[in-house]
Enzyme design. Structure first.
Site, PDB file in Angstrom:
ATOM      1  N   ARG A 228      40.314  61.611 136.944  1.00 31.76           N
ATOM      2  CA  ARG A 228      40.563  60.794 135.756  1.00 31.76           C
ATOM      3  C   ARG A 228      40.946  59.376 136.173  1.00 31.76           C
ATOM      4  NH1 ARG A 228      38.142  64.055 133.620  1.00 31.76           N
ATOM      5  NH2 ARG A 228      38.642  65.370 131.825  1.00 31.76           N
ATOM      6  N   GLU A 257      36.356  54.289 129.372  1.00 33.42           N
ATOM      7  CA  GLU A 257      34.943  54.698 129.492  1.00 33.42           C
ATOM      8  C   GLU A 257      34.245  54.579 128.141  1.00 33.42           C
ATOM      9  OE1 GLU A 257      34.857  58.650 131.123  1.00 33.42           O
ATOM     10  OE2 GLU A 257      35.997  58.061 132.875  1.00 33.42           O
ATOM     11  N   HIS A 276      30.687  59.103 134.599  1.00 35.75           N
ATOM     12  CA  HIS A 276      31.266  60.403 134.219  1.00 35.75           C
ATOM     13  C   HIS A 276      30.157  61.456 134.016  1.00 35.75           C
ATOM     14  CE1 HIS A 276      35.215  62.134 132.469  1.00 35.75           C
ATOM     15  NE2 HIS A 276      34.465  63.100 132.961  1.00 35.75           N
TER      16      HIS A 276
END
Ligand SMILES: O=C(O)[C@H](O)COP(=O)(O)O
Length: 318
Positions: A228, A257, A276
């Site tokens: 993270r 993000e 991601h």
């Protein structure tokens, strides 16, 4: 009575079909606003991935809620405490993405340490002769410091060992049954050639790698983050890349993000950042979604969901 499941985000096609075959499905990503849905409908289950927030407000708006399922591993977007206090079951898929995230972390490590991206870009630009400039280094013989030795961290440790790396680790709860050396965090940061993060984002780990800790890194160290973004103070990270000891940063996650249009980290010449995508391999995405949906259906049928520590593709027929 047919139960109603609210999907905050999309799930894999066959998991979606399985849900439609068994329950009434509502989606928060269609035309109908989430506020209208929760006001007008009786929701028994909520399924989310990494973006949809299952916060106190949503829980309060769903008085009939029995189960919240995170189609994935990280629970930082789910208020587990509030749900549990209400007697709502929270399900995730521990271990489901361990293999693919570990491969992603190793890929970033190899790409960065070997300077692969710059070398490929030069060849694409028709420049073969710059090869001495982009030679990079190898993983063999280097020390890998793993922060967080859970399902993913252990998998990375095994792969790194196969690459001839020496593995040391730090974890809030050291695991006495593993052969890897546990080190205090500060000692690990000063010792490792490559550091890879495999921790959940919690109040204890938020900004774990702050300016003081980043300053401890060994000269020429590389940092990998597939966990993270919030685990790292990104401004301090930028400084460490610009002036400090850090040779490179490889990541699949950022604190914001997608990053802001003027984000410097994702464009920095010493970083290699993917969007991601770690869990989105065809195999893992489908497996994780099927596991989660099957567990939700089992729970709504009044049976115990699969044990959370066991992730078994064979049992799912995948
Ligand atoms: O926590 C996870 O499982 C991964 O970060 C994947 O998240 P995603 O569901 O947003 O892809």
């Amino acid at each position: 009575m047919l139960k109603t499941v609210l999907l905050l985000e999309t799930v894999a096609e066959d998991a979606d079909a399985l849900l439609h075959d068994n329950v009434r499905v509502l989606t928060a990503y269609g035309e109908r606003p989430l506020a209208d849905i929760v006001q007008q409908e009786t929701i028994h289950a909520v399924i989310t991935r990494g973006k949809g927030q299952v916060n106190q407000a949503l829980l309060d708006a769903c008085p009939a809620l029995e189960v919240v399922a995170r189609c994935g591993v990280g629970l930082d977007n789910v208020d587990v405490q509030a749900a549990t206090a209400r007697g709502i079951r929270v399900i995730n898929a521990p271990g489901a993405n361990a293999a693919t995230i570990a491969e992603h972390a190793m890929s970033l490590m190899l790409m960065l340490v070997r300077n692969m991206y710059n070398s490929v870009s030069q060849v694409r630009a028709g420049n073969w002769n710059g090869r001495n400039q982009y030679s990079g280094d190898e993983l063999t013989g280097k020390t890998l410091g793993i922060l967080g030795l859970g399902n993913i961290g252990r998998r990375v440790a095994r792969l790194a060992e196969a690459f001839g790396m020496q593995v040391v680790y730090w974890d809030l709860n050291p695991n006495p049954s593993v052969s890897y050396q546990a080190l205090p965090l500060e000692e690990l940061l000063a010792k490792a050639d490559v550091i890879s993060l495999h921790l959940p984002l919690t109040p204890e780990t938020d900004q774990l790698l702050n300016a003081d800790r980043l300053a401890l890194l060994k000269p020429g160290a590389f940092l990998i983050n597939t966990a993270r973004g919030g685990l790292i103070d990104e401004q301090a990270l930028l400084n460490a890349l610009n002036q400090g000891n850090l040779a490179g940063f490889g990541a699949d996650v950022l604190s914001e993000e997608p990053p802001a249009a003027d984000d410097l980290l994702s464009r920095h010449p010493k970083t290699m950042i993917t969007a991601h995508v770690g869990s989105l391999t065809a195999t893992t995405y489908r497996t994780m979604c099927m596991y989660t949906v099957q567990n939700v259906l089992t729970f709504l049928a009044g049976e115990a969901p699969a044990p959370e520590s066991v992730f078994n593709r064979v049992a799912l027929g995948l």
